[in-house]
Design a protein around this motif. Structure first.
Motif, short mmCIF file in Angstrom:
data_model
loop_
_atom_site.label_atom_id
_atom_site.label_comp_id
_atom_site.label_asym_id
_atom_site.label_seq_id
_atom_site.Cartn_x
_atom_site.Cartn_y
_atom_site.Cartn_z
N PHE A 77 -7.45 4.47 -10.27
CA PHE A 77 -7.61 3.11 -9.76
C PHE A 77 -9.06 2.64 -9.82
CE2 PHE A 77 -3.64 3.66 -6.95
CZ PHE A 77 -2.83 3.31 -8.01
N GLU A 78 -10.00 3.55 -9.78
CA GLU A 78 -11.42 3.19 -9.83
C GLU A 78 -11.91 2.97 -11.26
OE1 GLU A 78 -15.11 2.21 -8.38
OE2 GLU A 78 -13.36 2.68 -7.16
N ASN A 79 -11.33 3.70 -12.23
CA ASN A 79 -11.91 3.73 -13.57
C ASN A 79 -10.99 3.30 -14.71
OD1 ASN A 79 -14.52 5.11 -12.86
ND2 ASN A 79 -13.04 6.58 -12.05
N CYS A 80 -9.73 3.02 -14.43
CA CYS A 80 -8.77 2.81 -15.50
C CYS A 80 -7.88 1.60 -15.23
CB CYS A 80 -7.87 4.04 -15.65
SG CYS A 80 -8.77 5.60 -15.82
N ILE A 81 -7.15 1.21 -16.23
CA ILE A 81 -6.07 0.23 -16.07
C ILE A 81 -4.80 1.03 -15.81
CG2 ILE A 81 -4.65 -1.48 -17.26
CD1 ILE A 81 -7.19 -2.26 -18.82
N SER A 82 -4.04 0.64 -14.81
CA SER A 82 -2.83 1.37 -14.42
C SER A 82 -1.60 0.51 -14.61
CB SER A 82 -2.91 1.80 -12.96
OG SER A 82 -4.07 2.52 -12.71
N LEU A 83 -0.62 1.04 -15.29
CA LEU A 83 0.68 0.40 -15.45
C LEU A 83 1.67 1.26 -14.68
CD1 LEU A 83 0.44 -0.25 -19.28
CD2 LEU A 83 -0.14 -1.83 -17.43
N ILE A 84 2.22 0.71 -13.60
CA ILE A 84 3.03 1.52 -12.68
C ILE A 84 4.45 0.98 -12.61
CG2 ILE A 84 3.24 2.42 -10.34
CD1 ILE A 84 0.22 1.97 -10.05
N GLU A 85 5.39 1.83 -13.00
CA GLU A 85 6.80 1.50 -12.81
C GLU A 85 7.23 2.06 -11.46
OE1 GLU A 85 9.51 2.01 -16.23
OE2 GLU A 85 7.72 2.86 -17.21
N TRP A 86 8.09 1.35 -10.77
CA TRP A 86 8.56 1.72 -9.44
C TRP A 86 7.41 1.85 -8.45
CZ3 TRP A 86 13.67 1.72 -8.22
CH2 TRP A 86 14.56 1.68 -9.29
N PRO A 87 6.54 0.84 -8.35
CA PRO A 87 5.40 0.94 -7.42
C PRO A 87 5.81 1.00 -5.95
CG PRO A 87 5.59 -1.29 -8.26
CD PRO A 87 6.57 -0.45 -9.03
N VAL A 88 7.06 0.66 -5.63
CA VAL A 88 7.49 0.76 -4.23
C VAL A 88 7.39 2.18 -3.72
CG1 VAL A 88 8.98 -1.28 -4.28
CG2 VAL A 88 9.92 0.93 -4.87
N ARG A 89 7.47 3.16 -4.60
CA ARG A 89 7.31 4.56 -4.18
C ARG A 89 5.89 4.80 -3.67
NH1 ARG A 89 10.69 8.48 -6.70
NH2 ARG A 89 10.34 9.59 -4.79
N LEU A 90 4.92 4.10 -4.23
CA LEU A 90 3.53 4.24 -3.82
C LEU A 90 3.23 3.37 -2.61
CD1 LEU A 90 0.78 5.48 -4.44
CD2 LEU A 90 0.38 3.62 -6.03
N GLU A 91 3.91 2.25 -2.48
CA GLU A 91 3.65 1.34 -1.35
C GLU A 91 3.96 1.98 -0.01
OE1 GLU A 91 5.85 -2.15 -2.43
OE2 GLU A 91 4.35 -2.74 -3.93
N ALA A 92 4.73 3.05 0.00
CA ALA A 92 5.00 3.80 1.23
C ALA A 92 3.75 4.54 1.71
CB ALA A 92 6.15 4.77 1.02
N GLN A 93 2.73 4.63 0.85
CA GLN A 93 1.46 5.28 1.16
C GLN A 93 0.33 4.26 0.97
OE1 GLN A 93 1.43 8.36 2.33
NE2 GLN A 93 3.61 8.64 1.98
#
Length: 79
Positions: free
Chosen positions: A27-43
């Motif tokens: 997240f600090e150094n790259c471009i991120s393409l995230i599928e199913w980001p709801v899994r991460l939104e829990a954190q």
């Protein structure tokens, strides 16, 4: 550098389960393409700062086969 992450395939939901992804570096150094980001939104502590986010949602229109794309950024975003 571009990182693609399919979080649907991630079996866990705790911060430790996300460690192999090195999200702080990505997240600090790259471009991120995230599928199913709801899994991460829990954190929420693991999410990138909102000023660095551009959310892209792709859906299918209910009455047709048209694809709809929605781009969302916060006020003051770098996007």
């Amino acid at each position: 550098e571009i990182h693609h992450m399919d979080l649907y395939r991630l079996s866990g939901t705790t911060p430790k389960d996300f460690e192999p992804l090195r999200l702080d570096h990505v997240f600090e150094n790259c471009i991120s393409l995230i599928e199913w980001p709801v899994r991460l939104e829990a954190q929420p502590q693991m999410m990138p700062p909102s000023l660095n986010r551009l959310d892209i949602r792709i859906s299918i229109a209910p009455q047709s086969d048209d694809r709809l794309m929605t781009l969302t950024a916060t006020n003051g975003s770098t996007w």
